[in-house]
Design a protein around this motif. Structure first.
Motif, PDB file in Angstrom:
ATOM      1  N   ILE A  98      34.084  49.346  47.399  1.00  0.00           N
ATOM      2  CA  ILE A  98      34.882  48.202  47.800  1.00  0.00           C
ATOM      3  C   ILE A  98      35.916  47.888  46.722  1.00  0.00           C
ATOM      4  CG2 ILE A  98      33.300  47.081  49.410  1.00  0.00           C
ATOM      5  CD1 ILE A  98      32.132  45.540  47.072  1.00  0.00           C
ATOM      6  N   ALA A  99      37.110  47.564  47.185  1.00  0.00           N
ATOM      7  CA  ALA A  99      38.200  47.208  46.284  1.00  0.00           C
ATOM      8  C   ALA A  99      38.886  45.959  46.826  1.00  0.00           C
ATOM      9  CB  ALA A  99      39.195  48.359  46.168  1.00  0.00           C
ATOM     10  N   ALA A 100      39.470  45.201  45.938  1.00  0.00           N
ATOM     11  CA  ALA A 100      40.157  43.963  46.325  1.00  0.00           C
ATOM     12  C   ALA A 100      41.469  44.279  47.021  1.00  0.00           C
ATOM     13  CB  ALA A 100      40.413  43.108  45.088  1.00  0.00           C
ATOM     14  N   PHE A 101      41.753  43.547  48.094  1.00  0.00           N
ATOM     15  CA  PHE A 101      43.062  43.607  48.744  1.00  0.00           C
ATOM     16  C   PHE A 101      43.705  42.247  48.530  1.00  0.00           C
ATOM     17  CE2 PHE A 101      45.963  43.182  52.394  1.00  0.00           C
ATOM     18  CZ  PHE A 101      46.750  44.303  52.167  1.00  0.00           C
ATOM     19  N   ALA A 102      44.618  42.197  47.574  1.00  0.00           N
ATOM     20  CA  ALA A 102      45.294  40.958  47.189  1.00  0.00           C
ATOM     21  C   ALA A 102      46.738  41.301  46.826  1.00  0.00           C
ATOM     22  CB  ALA A 102      44.582  40.304  46.021  1.00  0.00           C
ATOM     23  N   PRO A 103      47.571  41.584  47.854  1.00  0.00           N
ATOM     24  CA  PRO A 103      48.957  42.000  47.588  1.00  0.00           C
ATOM     25  C   PRO A 103      49.682  41.048  46.643  1.00  0.00           C
ATOM     26  CG  PRO A 103      48.461  42.155  49.928  1.00  0.00           C
ATOM     27  CD  PRO A 103      47.293  41.450  49.278  1.00  0.00           C
ATOM     28  N   ASN A 104      50.517  41.626  45.815  1.00  0.00           N
ATOM     29  CA  ASN A 104      51.347  40.882  44.860  1.00  0.00           C
ATOM     30  C   ASN A 104      50.526  40.124  43.815  1.00  0.00           C
ATOM     31  OD1 ASN A 104      53.690  41.703  46.308  1.00  0.00           O
ATOM     32  ND2 ASN A 104      53.271  40.082  47.791  1.00  0.00           N
ATOM     33  N   SER A 105      49.357  40.647  43.480  1.00  0.00           N
ATOM     34  CA  SER A 105      48.562  40.036  42.407  1.00  0.00           C
ATOM     35  C   SER A 105      48.074  41.133  41.470  1.00  0.00           C
ATOM     36  CB  SER A 105      47.361  39.278  42.976  1.00  0.00           C
ATOM     37  OG  SER A 105      46.327  40.170  43.311  1.00  0.00           O
ATOM     38  N   GLU A 106      47.641  40.734  40.285  1.00  0.00           N
ATOM     39  CA  GLU A 106      47.168  41.707  39.301  1.00  0.00           C
ATOM     40  C   GLU A 106      45.828  42.321  39.657  1.00  0.00           C
ATOM     41  OE1 GLU A 106      45.887  37.646  37.625  1.00  0.00           O
ATOM     42  OE2 GLU A 106      47.566  38.425  38.755  1.00  0.00           O
ATOM     43  N   VAL A 107      45.123  41.783  40.648  1.00  0.00           N
ATOM     44  CA  VAL A 107      43.817  42.322  41.023  1.00  0.00           C
ATOM     45  C   VAL A 107      43.875  43.227  42.263  1.00  0.00           C
ATOM     46  CG1 VAL A 107      42.587  40.376  39.983  1.00  0.00           C
ATOM     47  CG2 VAL A 107      43.149  40.331  42.430  1.00  0.00           C
ATOM     48  N   ASP A 108      45.045  43.377  42.852  1.00  0.00           N
ATOM     49  CA  ASP A 108      45.156  44.205  44.057  1.00  0.00           C
ATOM     50  C   ASP A 108      44.710  45.634  43.769  1.00  0.00           C
ATOM     51  OD1 ASP A 108      45.837  44.735  46.766  1.00  0.00           O
ATOM     52  OD2 ASP A 108      47.720  45.644  46.106  1.00  0.00           O
ATOM     53  N   GLY A 109      43.780  46.122  44.563  1.00  0.00           N
ATOM     54  CA  GLY A 109      43.276  47.484  44.414  1.00  0.00           C
ATOM     55  C   GLY A 109      42.163  47.637  43.388  1.00  0.00           C
ATOM     56  N   ALA A 110      41.795  46.570  42.723  1.00  0.00           N
ATOM     57  CA  ALA A 110      40.745  46.648  41.697  1.00  0.00           C
ATOM     58  C   ALA A 110      39.396  46.964  42.344  1.00  0.00           C
ATOM     59  CB  ALA A 110      40.660  45.342  40.919  1.00  0.00           C
ATOM     60  N   LEU A 111      38.724  47.954  41.797  1.00  0.00           N
ATOM     61  CA  LEU A 111      37.417  48.377  42.277  1.00  0.00           C
ATOM     62  C   LEU A 111      36.355  47.387  41.821  1.00  0.00           C
ATOM     63  CD1 LEU A 111      36.237  50.853  43.805  1.00  0.00           C
ATOM     64  CD2 LEU A 111      35.796  51.869  41.568  1.00  0.00           C
ATOM     65  N   LEU A 112      35.461  47.005  42.743  1.00  0.00           N
ATOM     66  CA  LEU A 112      34.365  46.087  42.414  1.00  0.00           C
ATOM     67  C   LEU A 112      33.114  46.892  42.078  1.00  0.00           C
ATOM     68  CD1 LEU A 112      35.450  43.766  45.164  1.00  0.00           C
ATOM     69  CD2 LEU A 112      34.732  42.843  42.975  1.00  0.00           C
ATOM     70  N   ASN A 113      32.478  46.528  40.985  1.00  0.00           N
ATOM     71  CA  ASN A 113      31.256  47.208  40.555  1.00  0.00           C
ATOM     72  C   ASN A 113      30.092  46.234  40.436  1.00  0.00           C
ATOM     73  OD1 ASN A 113      31.722  50.065  40.161  1.00  0.00           O
ATOM     74  ND2 ASN A 113      33.270  49.418  38.678  1.00  0.00           N
ATOM     75  N   ALA A 114      28.903  46.735  40.767  1.00  0.00           N
ATOM     76  CA  ALA A 114      27.672  45.956  40.695  1.00  0.00           C
ATOM     77  C   ALA A 114      27.178  45.940  39.255  1.00  0.00           C
ATOM     78  CB  ALA A 114      26.617  46.577  41.598  1.00  0.00           C
ATOM     79  N   MET A 115      26.845  44.738  38.795  1.00  0.00           N
ATOM     80  CA  MET A 115      26.321  44.590  37.451  1.00  0.00           C
ATOM     81  C   MET A 115      25.599  43.249  37.372  1.00  0.00           C
ATOM     82  SD  MET A 115      28.423  45.009  33.887  1.00  0.00           S
ATOM     83  CE  MET A 115      28.689  46.762  34.149  1.00  0.00           C
ATOM     84  N   ARG A 116      24.323  43.271  36.974  1.00  0.00           N
ATOM     85  CA  ARG A 116      23.532  42.054  36.787  1.00  0.00           C
ATOM     86  C   ARG A 116      23.519  41.176  38.043  1.00  0.00           C
ATOM     87  NH1 ARG A 116      22.108  41.496  31.154  1.00  0.00           N
ATOM     88  NH2 ARG A 116      20.811  39.815  31.920  1.00  0.00           N
ATOM     89  N   GLN A 117      23.334  41.804  39.199  1.00  0.00           N
ATOM     90  CA  GLN A 117      23.173  41.167  40.501  1.00  0.00           C
ATOM     91  C   GLN A 117      24.432  40.467  41.022  1.00  0.00           C
ATOM     92  OE1 GLN A 117      20.241  40.967  38.239  1.00  0.00           O
ATOM     93  NE2 GLN A 117      19.982  42.860  39.397  1.00  0.00           N
ATOM     94  N   SER A 118      25.613  40.860  40.529  1.00  0.00           N
ATOM     95  CA  SER A 118      26.886  40.334  41.029  1.00  0.00           C
ATOM     96  C   SER A 118      27.906  41.466  41.059  1.00  0.00           C
ATOM     97  CB  SER A 118      27.389  39.198  40.142  1.00  0.00           C
ATOM     98  OG  SER A 118      26.479  38.119  40.159  1.00  0.00           O
ATOM     99  N   PHE A 119      29.100  41.167  41.552  1.00  0.00           N
ATOM    100  CA  PHE A 119      30.162  42.165  41.666  1.00  0.00           C
ATOM    101  C   PHE A 119      31.348  41.742  40.803  1.00  0.00           C
ATOM    102  CE2 PHE A 119      27.614  42.499  45.441  1.00  0.00           C
ATOM    103  CZ  PHE A 119      27.486  43.869  45.612  1.00  0.00           C
ATOM    104  N   TYR A 120      31.839  42.683  39.959  1.00  0.00           N
ATOM    105  CA  TYR A 120      32.897  42.385  39.004  1.00  0.00           C
ATOM    106  C   TYR A 120      33.999  43.436  39.062  1.00  0.00           C
ATOM    107  CZ  TYR A 120      29.334  39.361  36.996  1.00  0.00           C
ATOM    108  OH  TYR A 120      28.376  38.397  36.821  1.00  0.00           O
ATOM    109  N   ILE A 121      35.204  43.020  38.660  1.00  0.00           N
ATOM    110  CA  ILE A 121      36.265  43.989  38.422  1.00  0.00           C
ATOM    111  C   ILE A 121      36.418  44.138  36.915  1.00  0.00           C
ATOM    112  CG2 ILE A 121      37.473  43.477  40.579  1.00  0.00           C
ATOM    113  CD1 ILE A 121      39.602  41.989  38.870  1.00  0.00           C
TER     114      ILE A 121
END
Length: 193
Positions: free
Chosen positions: A20-43
């Motif tokens: 899963i990756a973020a879809f947030a056009p025109n932002s610095e997080v667009d396309g950032a891959l989400l990874n599981a760590m310590r029971q949550s999801f982070y970029i």
């Protein structure tokens, strides 16, 4: 230029695994891959926190990112009983610890749906979004910069949240949805830590 969004409320169907990756056009997080760590999801992390016992699984599969399945309702892990994805009452998107189904009272275990984004100068994109199933009409996703101190040094910069009635984070970046990228691997690890 703003993308048009069409909602598809037919249930999310997926027997396959995907990242899963973020879809947030025109932002610095667009396309950032989400990874599981310590029971949550982070970029921002270099990869997920995984465990593959050598006596059961010689090594974790060589996959990029965290693998999830079932319309983002479960982790693609081999551990007996699995690991379920849920939205906590405060909105943080989380997953259960291996060997337990515990989640806080008031957590949401569904609400994910597909929507189609049509862009003026781009391709049609299918993304996953979230809407509370409690009748509150709360919904949407955000990446929020509140990251626990124990993640210092991991690169984690933002955590995934759903906008529940109890959501109260500041300085978040709105995410239109999550892009699902198919994987050929049946699982990502024995368990996600």
């Amino acid at each position: 230029m703003y993308p048009l969004v069409f909602l598809a409320y037919a249930g999310v169907i997926s027997a396959a695994t995907f990242t899963i990756a973020a879809f947030a056009p025109n932002s610095e997080v667009d396309g950032a891959l989400l990874n599981a760590m310590r029971q949550s999801f982070y970029i921002g992390t270099s990869g997920p926190a995984t465990f593959c016992p050598s006596s059961t699984v010689p090594s974790c599969p060589d996959v990029e990112g965290t693998l999830v399945t079932g319309g983002f309702t479960a982790m693609a892990a081999m551990v007996p009983g699995g690991q379920q994805v849920y939205v906590s009452p405060n909105g943080q998107v989380k997953y259960t610890v291996a060997h337990t189904a515990f989640m806080p009272q008031g957590s949401y275990t569904d609400g994910w749906f597909n929507k189609t984004v049509v862009q003026d100068c781009g391709s049609i994109i299918e993304i996953l979004d979230w809407l509370a199933t409690d009748g509150s009409n709360s919904g949407g996703l955000a990446l929020c910069p509140k990251v626990a101190d124990f993640l210092t040094g991991t690169g984690a910069s933002h955590s995934l949240y759903a906008r529940t009635p109890g959501f109260n984070q500041d300085d978040c970046i709105d995410v239109m949805g999550l892009v699902q990228q198919s994987s050929n691997a049946a699982y990502g690890c024995w368990q996600y830590l």
